[in-house]
Design an enzyme around this catalytic site. Structure first.
Site, mmCIF file in Angstrom:
data_model
loop_
_atom_site.group_PDB
_atom_site.id
_atom_site.type_symbol
_atom_site.label_atom_id
_atom_site.label_comp_id
_atom_site.label_asym_id
_atom_site.label_seq_id
_atom_site.Cartn_x
_atom_site.Cartn_y
_atom_site.Cartn_z
ATOM 1 C CD GLU A 162 -3.214 -0.905 2.024
ATOM 2 O OE1 GLU A 162 -3.228 0.072 2.788
ATOM 3 O OE2 GLU A 162 -4.132 -1.739 1.980
ATOM 4 C CD GLU A 168 -3.409 -5.924 4.025
ATOM 5 O OE1 GLU A 168 -4.265 -5.183 4.540
ATOM 6 O OE2 GLU A 168 -2.195 -5.658 4.010
HETATM 7 C C1 NOJ Z 1 -4.155 -2.407 5.113
HETATM 8 C C2 NOJ Z 1 -2.799 -2.489 5.734
HETATM 9 O O1 NOJ Z 1 -1.905 -3.081 4.842
HETATM 10 C C3 NOJ Z 1 -2.777 -3.225 7.070
HETATM 11 O O2 NOJ Z 1 -1.550 -2.998 7.663
HETATM 12 C C4 NOJ Z 1 -3.938 -2.751 7.930
HETATM 13 O O3 NOJ Z 1 -3.897 -3.314 9.207
HETATM 14 C C5 NOJ Z 1 -5.232 -3.075 7.231
HETATM 15 N N1 NOJ Z 1 -5.279 -2.333 5.996
HETATM 16 C C6 NOJ Z 1 -6.493 -2.734 8.032
HETATM 17 O O4 NOJ Z 1 -6.582 -1.362 8.190
#
Ligand code: NOJ
Length: 459
Positions: A168, A354
């Site tokens: 990200e 994710e």
């Molecule tokens: C994306 C992120 O990569 C991760 O680190 C985070 O905990 C999650 N979103 C949830 O917000």
């Protein structure tokens, strides 16, 4: 095609994910260097109740138990990140063998349990020593990152086949350098623009270092996505949605890598804040990744505005349930994003790196009955399988997260795990959602008695 063929066609990875600073704890153990999240979270006023990643889920010590948990649940893959400053305490130069050995043992143990490691090189924990030299604003960061990638692929590349350079990068640029609610807490639009461009350059340096050592490795990156819909069918609102998508979603990073330019809807607004002469770098950035990792949680609606830099504002959309993060649950948005990414780039493979949700969880009689999370996972996995049936080359799905963990500025107030962690005792309890997901992973298909109902797919 029946569901079964979709999910088992070739190798499909059913896994879960974590990130180093969020689960490991022991940030300075065994010779590790500090990172920006360590310093940021130790700065008063930055995180919920001044919470830090000092202990987190103590994965640094409890990893054998956590690997065993994954194995018993039936997961066949694990996405985790390496902490740059554990391996190179100063970010460059001298390697810390004890830091490297932690990941070395973890990889061996995963493989011994039949769990494929998916390794992320950078999940937001920039070494403090490099931040002091300008971090993501210093053009040298691409070389620093390339050298780091060469060290880790040299140590782990004989066993790790799937690599993600960055996680990200949008969040690093937007939250870390513009909004300032994430480390390193900068609020400077020029640093935002520079960090976008230099993260891309670093990705390429990392990609090349890994490929040079292991030509057969599959190298990609994981990008932030939220489905975006225009609030009305008007031309200005449709254009506003394109800008929002360019900014929040895959286009800001994948357009340069695949098409050799920033997204046309966004570039005019981004250009003033990119490094001078950035255009000269664009040909070298045009190296399509082997796969894209899609991180997806929620979706929203926008309208055009002239009141802010990017020219869009979030507006109410159709009613949707909300998670504890107050994120609107829109599984149809995951289908939308997967379809968009495929139509725009035709990359050889896509992973959902994710997807998951935070809810209020409680242990009752040794169990966590998190029906909301199970429903969330079912509806999103149905959307993934539908996209796969329609031709998007999805090869795996990773629930965020394996364990409850340090949710950045929200500290421990948000639980995303399919395994509950009691942060007082570090005791683990597999939640009902983890049991359901484990059954799915073991079978490779949705459990017979719990058919996944596809979400209604809008436009
Ligand atoms: C994306 C992120 O990569 C991760 O680190 C985070 O905990 C999650 N979103 C949830 O917000």
């Amino acid at each position: 095609m029946p569901e079964q063929d979709v999910a088992t066609n070739g190798r499909f990875y059913w896994g879960s994910a974590t990130a180093a600073y969020q689960v490991e704890g022991s940030p300075l153990a065994d010779g590790a260097g500090s990172c920006v999240w360590h310093e940021f979270s130790h700065t008063p006023g930055t995180t919920y109740h001044a919470q830090t990643g000092d202990i987190a889920a103590d994965h640094y010590h409890k990893w054998p138990e956590d690997v065993e948990l994954m194995k018993n649940m039936g997961l066949n893959s694990y996405r985790f990140s390496l902490r740059w400053a554990r391996i190179l305490p100063d970010g460059t130069g001298v390697v810390n063998p004890r830091g490297l050995s932690f990941y070395d043992r973890l990889v061996d143990s995963l493989l011994a349990c039949g769990i494929e490691p998916f390794v992320t090189l950078f999940h937001w924990d920039m070494p403090s020593a490099l931040f002091r030299m300008g971090g993501w604003s210093n053009p040298d960061v691409a070389d620093w990152f390339g050298d780091y990638a060469a060290v880790v692929v040299g140590a782990l590349g004989d066993r790790v086949r799937y690599w993600m350079t960055l996680n990200e990068p949008y969040v690093v640029s937007a939250e870390g350098h513009l909004v300032g609610n994430h480390a390193p807490g900068m609020r400077n639009i020029y640093q935002m623009g520079h960090s976008v461009h230099h993260q891309l350059r670093a990705h390429i340096a990392g990609y090349r270092a890994i490929k040079a050592a292991r030509p057969g490795a599959r190298v990609g990156l994981a990008v932030h996505n939220a489905a975006v819909w225009p609030g009305t069918g008007s031309g200005p609102d449709i254009a506003a949605a394109e800008r929002a998508e360019g900014w929040h979603n895959f286009p800001m990073f994948l357009d340069p890598l695949v098409h050799g330019r920033y997204p046309p809807a966004l570039e005019p607004r981004l250009r003033p804040f990119l490094p001078v002469g950035y255009e000269n770098d664009m040909p070298a950035l045009q190296v399509p990744p082997d796969f894209v990792g899609i991180n997806y949680y929620h979706g929203y609606y926008v309208r055009d505005t002239s009141d802010n830099w990017l020219g869009f504002v979030e507006v109410d959309g159709p009613e949707a349930p909300r998670t504890k993060m107050n994120w609107a649950v829109r599984p149809e948005g995951l289908h939308r994003v997967l379809t968009q990414v495929h139509e725009r780039y035709h990359l050889p493979a896509v992973f959902i790196t994710e997807n998951g949700a935070s809810y209020e969880d409680r242990v009752v009689g040794g169990a966590v009955h998190d029906a909301d999370r199970t429903a969330y996972l079912k509806s999103h996995i149905a959307a993934v399988l539908q996209a796969k049936r329609e031709g998007v080359p999805v090869e795996g799905y990773f629930v965020w997260a394996l364990l409850d963990n340090f949710e950045w500025a929200h500290g421990y107030s948000q639980r995303f795990g399919i395994v509950y962690v009691d942060f007082e005792t570090q005791e683990r309890t597999v939640k009902d959602s983890g049991r359901w997901y484990g059954e799915l992973a073991r079978a490779g298909v949705p459990p017979q008695d719990q058919e996944l109902s596809a979400p209604s797919i809008g436009s």
